[in-house]
Design a protein around this motif. Structure first.
Motif, PDB file in Angstrom:
ATOM      1  N   GLU A 101     -32.792  12.865  22.814  1.00  0.00           N
ATOM      2  CA  GLU A 101     -31.518  13.232  22.205  1.00  0.00           C
ATOM      3  C   GLU A 101     -30.514  12.402  22.104  1.00  0.00           C
ATOM      4  N   ASN A 102     -29.658  12.750  21.334  1.00  0.00           N
ATOM      5  CA  ASN A 102     -28.420  11.747  20.828  1.00  0.00           C
ATOM      6  C   ASN A 102     -28.749  10.355  20.650  1.00  0.00           C
ATOM      7  N   PRO A 103     -29.840   9.903  19.746  1.00  0.00           N
ATOM      8  CA  PRO A 103     -30.208   8.686  19.309  1.00  0.00           C
ATOM      9  C   PRO A 103     -28.918   7.886  19.131  1.00  0.00           C
ATOM     10  N   GLY A 104     -29.216   6.739  19.697  1.00  0.00           N
ATOM     11  CA  GLY A 104     -28.007   5.756  19.454  1.00  0.00           C
ATOM     12  C   GLY A 104     -26.665   5.669  20.234  1.00  0.00           C
ATOM     13  N   GLU A 106     -27.271   1.601  21.186  1.00  0.00           N
ATOM     14  CA  GLU A 106     -26.814   1.100  19.804  1.00  0.00           C
ATOM     15  C   GLU A 106     -27.918   0.922  18.779  1.00  0.00           C
ATOM     16  N   LYS A 107     -27.980   1.729  17.677  1.00  0.00           N
ATOM     17  CA  LYS A 107     -28.947   1.613  16.716  1.00  0.00           C
ATOM     18  C   LYS A 107     -30.230   1.682  16.911  1.00  0.00           C
ATOM     19  N   LYS A 108     -30.520   2.459  18.201  1.00  0.00           N
ATOM     20  CA  LYS A 108     -31.880   2.933  18.640  1.00  0.00           C
ATOM     21  C   LYS A 108     -32.313   4.233  18.394  1.00  0.00           C
TER      22      LYS A 108
END
Lengths: 339, 339
Positions: B310-313, B237-239
């Protein structure tokens, strides 16, 4: 962020609702860099030396009472336990056990009280936990606080009282019985109206003022559950000194006294939440009183008795008409859920 | 010293019965020089540096379950929160809230469990508190533990995970879902017999073994409430990175899987109490697995996924048949009072 007006089981799940509760309520009021990291533990830096560590759970009924609420109490109680150990309170943890269906607006009042009192006392709430139990499995809300304080070398033995000597004076910073009677008067089933407010207060400011400005303190304890009498009985127990206190100089508010008489309580056994008992060496006692009186929470400071070489192991109270009686610990419970 | 077989309100009064409870039960099992002083706070000495501080309340229902009880859980839970912050757990507080009428023999089993587990984990219970509430105002017993650990300089950022990089491997020390299903199977109303035992264990030994012998750890968290899936979702989350785990390599006991299917639970969301998720730099991952496997609590250690650019968060799980789904935090509560 919180789309319901009541606490749900899901707020204790560790999932999305827990996150909403943390960010929408706890972070809002307790906000500080330690909590913001949202790690499993707060990371604290110390220079070395001695720390004090204590814990207390609060189950007071009712949770709101004149002079405070369970949140303020949870901060003051642990701050005071740290302060009477001769330490400067620094960090608190907060563990909530909440009953499903508890109103959010009441929880917010409690959390705000905690934040306000923590600010006042100069402590930071750095870590916390929330559990929610099904309706009927706890009573509204219980709060545990644990705390860490820093003890200067010269105050290391104050919590133990190992340096107490006959002739030392016993001092208290004001009236007794206010907290217990305030909570009791707030219980709806009694249907009693009174102007009694709890003395609930963080005593670390007063205590550090006395330690820094007066000195000569050999022991301190806050007179909570069991009241002043229990502190006296515990202090004397198994020691090679006795205690003699003078009933006539112990201050009790007239309305507290009247309420106690009505209900059959002895104010000396009723809980306080803003009272510290100090034992001071004889030469320092007057200076302690003078320094206490210059602080808002010590205006009514009084010498109430002294440590005696007679009757070792016992605390006695002189009853004003030439008689005296033993201050023993109570066998049972006078007032359940007073803190 | 205790002349009744049930806990009375007076045991929480601060008077004689409280003293009997402390000396006859808590001192008997937790005995150590800190508690023996019976001061308001324990006095602890540190050389300076960084400490971790955490708290957790335990309200598990039922209080006894295969593989543990609320006392063991209360020690393991806080020990593990300290350990995953990269610290060596040192001191615990223990706050009891007990329902009036709770049997002493059950309380003694719980206290003994705490003492045994504390000894095993190498931590000392240095301060405590007991409150008793009227019958029906809590459910048997709730326990809060707070804890203090010491963090070596090199492990200071492990709890934060600020050094995680794409390519890092995600590791867990064994099967998931055991604790939740063990507690659930112990609930009488379900009337289900199973051989599932909780994985409840203090992980500090395993964790220090890995930190000392393998190194390369960039983050750790214990997968308790909300299970492995919630740890993954929270971590992403939020990374600026994503997470990809592989469902087929995550170990679930066949009976846990069957029980989950029967009741409609996803084992990835079920609570564990002896499982740590580690993020290790790629070059160290195999060594971490090897070191973990040499420890009793890491025999089933597995690499279950990796940090991705890929797909951050987002945390994703590949479902084995070419598909994948998001691991999101649960909105509500899957299993109330699991810890």
């Amino acid at each position: 962020m919180i789309a319901t007006d009541k606490v749900l089981l899901g707020h204790g799940s560790g999932g999305k609702l827990s996150h909403n509760l943390i960010s929408g309520l706890f972070m809002k009021h307790f906000s500080n860099p330690f909590l913001l990291k949202q790690t499993d533990s707060a990371v604290l830096e110390f220079t070395g030396g001695h720390l004090s560590f204590t814990t207390d759970s609060f189950v007071v009924d009712p949770i709101f009472f004149p002079g405070g609420d369970i949140g303020k109490l949870a901060v003051c109680g642990t701050v005071n336990d740290l302060a009477v150990s001769g330490s400067s309170p620094l960090y608190l943890s907060a563990g909530f056990i909440i009953e499903e269906g508890f109103p959010f607006n009441e929880l917010e009042i409690i959390v705000r009280s905690m934040a306000d009192e923590a600010k006042k006392a100069g402590v930071i709430i750095v870590t916390g936990d929330t559990k929610v139990v099904n309706r009927g499995k706890c009573d509204k809300v219980f709060i545990n606080t644990a705390g860490i304080g820093y003890i200067k070398q010269e105050n290391l033995h104050i919590g133990e009282g190992s340096r107490i000597m006959p002739g030392d004076k016993i001092i208290i910073n004001g009236t007794v019985g206010d907290h217990g009677m305030a909570v009791l008067s707030a219980r709806q089933e009694l249907n009693i109206k009174s102007n009694i407010a709890s003395d609930c207060a963080s005593l670390n400011g007063l205590i550090s003022h006395v330690l820094d400005e007066a000195g000569g303190i050999r022991f301190m304890r806050d007179a909570t559950r069991g009241g002043l009498a229990t502190v006296m009985a515990e202090l004397a127990e198994k020691k090679n000194f006795g205690i003699m206190v003078e009933e006539s100089v112990i201050m009790v508010r007239p309305d507290v006294r009247a309420f106690c008489e009505l209900l059959g309580f002895d104010p000396l056994y009723v809980a306080n939440e803003g009272k510290v008992v100090m034992v001071a060496e004889p030469d320092s006692a007057q200076k302690v009183i003078q320094v206490m009186k210059s602080h808002e929470l010590g205006k009514d400071a009084t010498i109430i008795g002294e440590i005696s070489a007679e009757n070792p192991g016992k605390a006695w109270i002189s009853t004003g008409i030439g008689g005296k009686r033993i201050l023993d610990m109570l066998a049972g419970e006078q007032l359940p859920r007073i803190c």
